[in-house]
Design an enzyme around this catalytic site. Structure first.
Site, mmCIF file in Angstrom:
data_model
loop_
_atom_site.group_PDB
_atom_site.id
_atom_site.type_symbol
_atom_site.label_atom_id
_atom_site.label_comp_id
_atom_site.label_asym_id
_atom_site.label_seq_id
_atom_site.Cartn_x
_atom_site.Cartn_y
_atom_site.Cartn_z
ATOM 1 N N TYR A 109 -44.592 17.232 14.477
ATOM 2 C CA TYR A 109 -43.257 17.486 13.935
ATOM 3 C C TYR A 109 -42.178 16.592 14.537
ATOM 4 O O TYR A 109 -41.560 15.799 13.837
ATOM 5 C CB TYR A 109 -42.888 18.965 14.126
ATOM 6 C CG TYR A 109 -43.892 19.892 13.481
ATOM 7 C CD1 TYR A 109 -44.041 19.929 12.097
ATOM 8 C CD2 TYR A 109 -44.721 20.706 14.252
ATOM 9 C CE1 TYR A 109 -44.983 20.747 11.496
ATOM 10 C CE2 TYR A 109 -45.666 21.533 13.660
ATOM 11 C CZ TYR A 109 -45.786 21.541 12.281
ATOM 12 O OH TYR A 109 -46.715 22.339 11.685
ATOM 13 N N PRO A 122 -42.055 23.422 4.349
ATOM 14 C CA PRO A 122 -42.593 24.181 3.223
ATOM 15 C C PRO A 122 -41.507 25.014 2.545
ATOM 16 O O PRO A 122 -40.477 25.330 3.152
ATOM 17 C CB PRO A 122 -43.630 25.116 3.869
ATOM 18 C CG PRO A 122 -43.833 24.607 5.256
ATOM 19 C CD PRO A 122 -42.541 23.939 5.643
ATOM 20 N N HIS A 345 -40.434 23.222 9.621
ATOM 21 C CA HIS A 345 -41.749 23.683 10.056
ATOM 22 C C HIS A 345 -41.964 23.691 11.571
ATOM 23 O O HIS A 345 -42.859 24.391 12.067
ATOM 24 C CB HIS A 345 -42.790 22.755 9.391
ATOM 25 C CG HIS A 345 -44.121 23.362 9.148
ATOM 26 N ND1 HIS A 345 -44.619 24.398 9.891
ATOM 27 C CD2 HIS A 345 -45.078 23.064 8.239
ATOM 28 C CE1 HIS A 345 -45.821 24.706 9.435
ATOM 29 N NE2 HIS A 345 -46.122 23.917 8.435
#
Ligand code: COA
Length: 623
Positions: A109, A122, A345
């Site tokens: 990430y 998402p 995320h």
């Protein structure tokens, strides 16, 4: 995208990781005690991972490539390099709460330079709401906010019931990471700031309408959350004072490539007012995006259109500027009934997010209304932004980039209505393995070959566990597919092959959730070899390794009680992102691809999945 990005992070070199024990100060006592009782993530045996790696390659590479890789693996095992790295990993596991989580957070990430919108964040699509009027929409948004605050109170009171998987308690840490947190861009690596840690935890949310951000205080002077009626009144005030539609979409900056956004961020916060506004958004408990209506589409593409809107906002002309994509949680309530959320995320996986949604949806179904105190509430504060010529240029670039991303994303939501978990369960099969096998069959039917497949598996049985990978492409799945595609094979034989494939998938799932999968272990070994500054072991430079890491199918089951579906972008430019929610009698499946790849097509893949599921049910003797 994750694997590509992990690889690029690895290629670009790696700062010494800080092997620190995670600060637990913000975690309440009961959760802390629970956390400490959880086992640590194990380091799987080296020989086991090597053997499983070779087995995973079997359906993916040629015999010659496999022989070559087998020789490299032998060398890795026998030559001492593997053992040395394994001992390093085991040492790291002894010294840390979780040998993987910090590496994973950074590699997957925070070091990732691709935009978070579409590439890593998402979305969750909720059923369409049919508001009668503006009041209906505001009431819905107010109830939603109240529901999230109710969930927050469970977290704050340390009263969240511990979740279980396969009878084992799960790590609950992610629930402490999703509220009052925000990603912040950095020149090479981002950070996530969690404001619950501060002395004065935030008491406001941000609401954005027509690209204008507002601070909405959601607790009264007595510390109690505002009632639904009060929230509705405050939302209406926000709505009425943000009717102008010509405002600069400053939020669209957050959709940029991270390096570009990192530079633009510095331009933006040079101005003191802007800096304070940005900080208010970052600190807020969560964000609510009151979206403008999108162009009408026919019912059959409605859910796909909403999924796209949730993932990217629809473009610079529409709602892409009505977001702060760095914010961990953003709920979207559109004037036209669009409903869902998008989340950044880095702090958490999908299951805690949909658990929160289940709670909120249930809360919203309650009919009782609390009497509201008669005290008038202050006008929510509008956040000001001074748009300098430099910031204006950055916004224009971000708009262009967003429009390209919008054109490139191909989304299809398939509401598969023929059956759900019930059919596999009646036949004593795992529904998850059943859907995964259908994805394999669908892919093969289009491409006449199988591909590396990633299914997320939870590692939350372990302290601070995140995910590992269930590799759904197996020698057994390929045998089953060949059986299905060979007209001379009788159905009884095909059924036996299906049963074997499903059992293998179930076994691989068991191994993955118990910390015995191969992907994160291989990642850890590779990380350590980079840290050691010794030459990279050849197994990581091999073509087979690249094939194994190129996940054309990036998939995840995120099950919920609510009739919703999560959606994610593909991991590789020529792949598919597939998320599904198997409900008892139907399955929601969201498929994404990139239009810039000529070989992929989300709608075609959805049709192939539907056919595969039906053909598999026919094998079971269903209608
Ligand atoms: N016979 C009858 N029923 C069966 C069965 C069998 N052989 N095998 C499974 N079932 C039942 C289960 O009991 C369960 O029943 P329920 O609906 O009453 O709860 C149901 O079928 C579902 O089981 P299954 O399909 O096997 O899946 P699962 O719930 O075990 O989930 C994973 C599998 C991999 C999705 C899960 O372990 C996991 O890791 N989830 C996390 C995913 C994640 O983190 N994603 C990240 C997204 S960002």
């Amino acid at each position: 995208m994750l694997a590509v990005l992990v690889k690029s992070a690895l290629r670009s070199g790696w700062a010494k990781p800080c092997v620190r024990v995670r600060p637990a100060a913000h975690i309440p006592e009961r959760t802390l005690a629970h956390q400490e009782g959880l086992p640590k993530l194990p380091v799987p045996p080296l020989k086991q991972t090597c053997e499983r790696y070779l087995a995973a390659l079997e359906p993916l590479v040629s015999r010659e490539e496999l022989d070559h890789t087998r020789a490299l693996v032998e060398e890795f095992l026998r030559g001492g390099v593997g053992e040395r790295l394994q001992r390093g990993l085991e040492r790291r596991a002894r010294k840390t709460d979780n040998w993987l989580s910090e590496w994973w957070m950074q590699a997957a990430y925070l070091d990732c330079r691709m935009p978070v919108a579409v590439y890593t964040s998402p979305g969750v699509v909720l059923p369409r709401m049919r508001f009668q009027d503006r009041q209906g929409q505001m009431r819905f948004a107010a109830k939603l906010i109240a529901g999230v605050l109710d969930f927050k109170s469970l977290i704050d009171r340390d009263a969240l019931p511990v979740e279980h998987l396969s009878g084992k308690p799960l790590c609950m840490d992610q629930y402490h990471q999703i509220l009052s947190s925000c990603r912040v861009p950095g020149p090479k690596r981002d950070t996530v700031v969690n404001h619950t840690l501060g002395k004065a935890p935030p008491t406001h949310i941000t609401v954005v309408h027509n690209f204008q951000f507002f601070v909405l205080e959601v607790y009264g002077s007595d510390g109690a959350p505002l009632t639904v009626d009060q929230l509705q009144v405050q939302l209406e005030k926000i709505w009425n004072s943000s009717l102008q539609t010509n405002k600069e979409p400053v939020g669209i900056l957050t959709s940029q490539h991270r390096n570009t956004w990192g530079k633009a961020y510095n331009h933006l916060i040079k101005d003191k007012t802007n800096k304070e506004s940005v900080r208010s958004i970052q600190k807020s408990i969560f964000t609510v995006c009151l979206d403008a209506p999108m162009p009408r589409v026919s019912e059959d593409v409605y859910l796909s259109r909403v999924a796209a809107q949730i993932l990217h906002g629809g473009g610079a002309r529409w709602n892409s500027g009505n977001r702060w994509f760095d914010k961990t949680l953003q709920f979207i309530v559109g004037e036209d009934g669009t409903c869902g959320l998008v989340y950044e995320h880095a702090p958490a996986e999908g299951p805690p997010i949909v658990y929160l949604i289940d709670h909120v949806v249930k809360y919203m179904q309650r009919t009782e209304t609390l009497p509201s105190p008669m005290i008038p509430l202050a006008m929510p504060q509008k956040l000001r932004f001074n748009i300098t010529p430099e910031v204006k240029r950055d916004i224009e670039k971000a708009k262009q980039n967003m429009n390209m991303m919008v054109h490139d994303l191909d989304v299809k939501v398939l509401a598969f209505a023929h059956f759900g978990k019930n059919v596999p369960k009646q036949h004593e099969m795992s529904p998850d393995a059943f859907v995964q096998t259908a994805l394999q069959l669908a892919y093969f039917r289009i491409y006449s070959s199988c591909c590396s497949t990633y299914e997320s598996a939870s590692l939350r049985m372990f302290r601070y566990g995140r995910t590992d990978v269930i590799r759904s492409t197996t020698t057994d799945s390929l045998n089953f597919i060949r059986g299905m595609e060979d007209p001379s094979r009788p159905n009884a034989e095909r059924l036996a092959l299906l049963q074997k494939t499903i059992q293998t998938h179930k076994d691989n799932t068991y191994d993955a959730i118990h910390g015995q999968a191969i992907d994160r272990h291989l990642l850890g070994l590779k990380m350590l070899s980079i840290e050691d500054l010794t030459s990279m072991p050849e197994i990581f430079m091999d073509t087979s390794f690249a094939v194994a890491q190129h996940y054309n199918l990036f998939t995840s089951q995120v099950g919920s009680r609510t009739d919703c579906v999560m959606c994610v972008g593909p991991m590789v430019p020529d792949g598919y992102g597939v998320c599904y929610n198997p409900m008892e009698e139907h399955v929601n499946i969201a498929i994404t691809a990139f239009n810039s790849c000529e070989d992929t097509n989300a709608a075609r893949f959805a049709r192939a999945v539907e056919d595969a599921l039906l053909d598999m049910r026919a094998l079971l003797g269903g209608q």
